[in-house]
Design a protein around this motif. Structure first.
Motif, PDB file in Angstrom:
ATOM      1  N   GLN A  35       0.826  -1.184   0.000  1.00 47.30           N
ATOM      2  CA  GLN A  35       0.000   0.000   0.000  1.00 47.30           C
ATOM      3  C   GLN A  35       0.870   1.248   0.000  1.00 47.30           C
ATOM      4  O   GLN A  35       2.049   1.223   0.320  1.00 47.30           O
ATOM      5  N   ASP A  36       0.246   2.391  -0.365  1.00 50.11           N
ATOM      6  CA  ASP A  36       1.003   3.634  -0.445  1.00 50.11           C
ATOM      7  C   ASP A  36       1.681   3.967   0.872  1.00 50.11           C
ATOM      8  O   ASP A  36       2.725   4.597   0.912  1.00 50.11           O
ATOM      9  N   SER A  37       1.094   3.543   2.002  1.00 52.67           N
ATOM     10  CA  SER A  37       1.671   3.820   3.312  1.00 52.67           C
ATOM     11  C   SER A  37       2.795   2.854   3.653  1.00 52.67           C
ATOM     12  O   SER A  37       3.381   2.944   4.726  1.00 52.67           O
ATOM     13  N   GLU A  38       3.098   1.904   2.739  1.00 47.66           N
ATOM     14  CA  GLU A  38       4.128   0.885   2.939  1.00 47.66           C
ATOM     15  C   GLU A  38       3.787  -0.078   4.066  1.00 47.66           C
ATOM     16  O   GLU A  38       4.649  -0.756   4.588  1.00 47.66           O
ATOM     17  N   GLU A  39       2.507  -0.148   4.494  1.00 52.52           N
ATOM     18  CA  GLU A  39       2.084  -1.140   5.463  1.00 52.52           C
ATOM     19  C   GLU A  39       1.806  -2.454   4.737  1.00 52.52           C
ATOM     20  O   GLU A  39       1.538  -2.470   3.541  1.00 52.52           O
ATOM     21  N   PRO A  40       1.854  -3.590   5.454  1.00 53.65           N
ATOM     22  CA  PRO A  40       1.552  -4.868   4.812  1.00 53.65           C
ATOM     23  C   PRO A  40       0.155  -4.852   4.196  1.00 53.65           C
ATOM     24  O   PRO A  40      -0.776  -4.280   4.763  1.00 53.65           O
ATOM     25  N   LEU A  41       0.017  -5.480   3.037  1.00 56.02           N
ATOM     26  CA  LEU A  41      -1.259  -5.525   2.336  1.00 56.02           C
ATOM     27  C   LEU A  41      -1.902  -6.882   2.551  1.00 56.02           C
ATOM     28  O   LEU A  41      -1.287  -7.914   2.290  1.00 56.02           O
ATOM     29  N   PHE A  42      -3.156  -6.880   3.038  1.00 59.04           N
ATOM     30  CA  PHE A  42      -3.908  -8.112   3.195  1.00 59.04           C
ATOM     31  C   PHE A  42      -5.298  -7.928   2.605  1.00 59.04           C
ATOM     32  O   PHE A  42      -5.888  -6.850   2.714  1.00 59.04           O
ATOM     33  N   PHE A  43      -5.818  -8.983   1.990  1.00 59.19           N
ATOM     34  CA  PHE A  43      -7.212  -8.995   1.564  1.00 59.19           C
ATOM     35  C   PHE A  43      -7.875 -10.198   2.207  1.00 59.19           C
ATOM     36  O   PHE A  43      -7.501 -11.340   1.964  1.00 59.19           O
ATOM     37  N   ARG A  44      -8.889  -9.946   3.058  1.00 59.51           N
ATOM     38  CA  ARG A  44      -9.525 -11.001   3.839  1.00 59.51           C
ATOM     39  C   ARG A  44     -10.836 -11.495   3.234  1.00 59.51           C
ATOM     40  O   ARG A  44     -11.406 -12.473   3.701  1.00 59.51           O
ATOM     41  N   GLY A  45     -11.341 -10.799   2.193  1.00 65.07           N
ATOM     42  CA  GLY A  45     -12.584 -11.246   1.576  1.00 65.07           C
ATOM     43  C   GLY A  45     -13.819 -10.738   2.279  1.00 65.07           C
ATOM     44  O   GLY A  45     -14.831 -11.443   2.363  1.00 65.07           O
ATOM     45  N   ASN A  46     -13.773  -9.493   2.788  1.00 60.87           N
ATOM     46  CA  ASN A  46     -14.904  -8.954   3.538  1.00 60.87           C
ATOM     47  C   ASN A  46     -15.938  -8.240   2.676  1.00 60.87           C
ATOM     48  O   ASN A  46     -16.902  -7.701   3.206  1.00 60.87           O
ATOM     49  N   GLY A  47     -15.738  -8.190   1.359  1.00 58.12           N
ATOM     50  CA  GLY A  47     -16.775  -7.606   0.527  1.00 58.12           C
ATOM     51  C   GLY A  47     -16.251  -6.871  -0.688  1.00 58.12           C
ATOM     52  O   GLY A  47     -15.047  -6.839  -0.967  1.00 58.12           O
ATOM     53  N   ALA A  48     -17.196  -6.256  -1.432  1.00 59.96           N
ATOM     54  CA  ALA A  48     -16.883  -5.632  -2.712  1.00 59.96           C
ATOM     55  C   ALA A  48     -15.941  -4.444  -2.565  1.00 59.96           C
ATOM     56  O   ALA A  48     -15.001  -4.286  -3.349  1.00 59.96           O
ATOM     57  N   THR A  49     -16.182  -3.593  -1.577  1.00 59.63           N
ATOM     58  CA  THR A  49     -15.351  -2.395  -1.416  1.00 59.63           C
ATOM     59  C   THR A  49     -13.905  -2.769  -1.141  1.00 59.63           C
ATOM     60  O   THR A  49     -12.975  -2.234  -1.763  1.00 59.63           O
ATOM     61  N   GLU A  50     -13.701  -3.704  -0.209  1.00 60.39           N
ATOM     62  CA  GLU A  50     -12.342  -4.148   0.099  1.00 60.39           C
ATOM     63  C   GLU A  50     -11.694  -4.797  -1.122  1.00 60.39           C
ATOM     64  O   GLU A  50     -10.505  -4.590  -1.396  1.00 60.39           O
ATOM     65  N   CYS A  51     -12.484  -5.572  -1.885  1.00 58.70           N
ATOM     66  CA  CYS A  51     -11.953  -6.257  -3.063  1.00 58.70           C
ATOM     67  C   CYS A  51     -11.510  -5.259  -4.128  1.00 58.70           C
ATOM     68  O   CYS A  51     -10.425  -5.389  -4.705  1.00 58.70           O
ATOM     69  N   GLU A  52     -12.344  -4.263  -4.405  1.00 57.02           N
ATOM     70  CA  GLU A  52     -11.988  -3.260  -5.412  1.00 57.02           C
ATOM     71  C   GLU A  52     -10.729  -2.502  -5.010  1.00 57.02           C
ATOM     72  O   GLU A  52      -9.843  -2.252  -5.844  1.00 57.02           O
TER      73      GLU A  52
END
Length: 300
Positions: A2-19
């Protein structure tokens, strides 16, 4: 990243998170000079999946998992709505209602979990207002259940690693069964066959340490007869992710399958299933009789 250089995770919580996840992967691939390399982007994206998204990804074919053009479309087709309300409908009334967890508690660096052997408890989900744990009480059928008192929870010990590994239980109800594992009820395809629309399931239970051939025995018993069930038992099946999610991975006929925890029945027993929808439909289960869960390692 991510732009903040924090670890990137996708947990599958919905459309907004997925996009947001798809856009972030696209931007990172472009910044890394890999915008025209769908294999690189797919491998990067797969390394960022956890929770529901990871379990879903393990059910996709190898071509989809290795091609970002295919994987990104599959993700967007799978996560077409925000699931917060939908997930709440699946929660068992016997378990406290969930409250949103701070994002900082869901994202932990891999280095946090790779410094050596760790001990702790196993919590169900990451966002309960009142924590619920895996209990040491396996009952007469040898199936692990849930508890709200941390003193009644199983105490586990494991050593972080990149491959599937064992989880040792420090306070088993029977001394020789001192590892966490699962057992299928029988070799009947309804319980043990993996693949599309699988209804495979296995009870969470205590098992012995694997012998030289990797075989284990378990506490799982037939409720009616009291005799050991005939299904296969497994032990070296666990992965603990960077966000502390515990994932069960089964290898069968050259393919790997992620199993999802379900809690249900009079005793709130814990089962691991290959496909929640198929399993619930096959055994006439509803959201009022069982609920999906996530297993989470909690250091103590």
């Amino acid at each position: 990243m991510q732009d903040s250089e924090e670890p990137l995770f996708f947990r599958g919580n919905g459309a907004t998170e997925c996009e947001d996840f798809v856009n972030t992967v696209n931007r990172y691939a472009w910044k890394s000079g890999k915008a025209e390399d769908p294999k690189w982007a797919a491998h990067f994206a797969m390394s960022c999946l956890s929770g529901k998204a990871l379990r879903w990804s393990m059910q996709q074919d190898k071509n989809t998992r290795s091609d970002w053009d295919l994987l990104s479309v599959a993700l967007l087709l799978e996560y077409t709505e925000d699931l917060e309300d939908k997930e709440s409908e699946l929660r068992s009334p016997a378990i406290p209602t969930a409250a949103a967890a701070p994002a900082t508690e869901l994202v932990r660096g891999i280095s946090t979990l790779s410094s050596g052997p760790l001990s702790g408890r196993i919590r169900l989900d990451t966002d309960f207002a009142s924590p619920v744990y895996v209990s040491w009480n396996a009952g007469s059928a040898g199936i692990l259940t849930i508890c709200s008192n941390p003193d009644d929870a199983i105490k586990v010990h494991w050593t972080p690693g990149s491959s599937r590994h064992l989880i040792r239980v420090l306070n088993p109800s029977v001394t020789k069964y001192d590892y966490l594992g699962v057992t299928h009820f029988s070799d009947d395809p309804r319980y043990s066959l993996f693949g599309p629309n699988s209804t495979a399931s296995a009870a969470l239970t205590f098992v012995t340490k694997p012998n030289a051939q990797g075989y284990v025995t378990s506490m799982r018993r037939n409720k009616k007869t009291g005799e050991p069930v005939s299904g296969k038992s497994r032990a070296a099946i666990w992965n603990i992710l960077a966000d502390s999610t515990i994932v069960m991975i089964v290898e069968d006929s050259g393919s790997q399958y992620a199993m999802t925890p379900l809690v249900g029945g009079e005793n709130n027993s814990i089962y691991m299933v290959a496909n929640c929808e198929s399993y619930m439909a096959a055994f006439n289960l509803t959201a009022t009789t069982c609920s999906r869960r996530t297993l989470v390692f909690e250091p103590v």
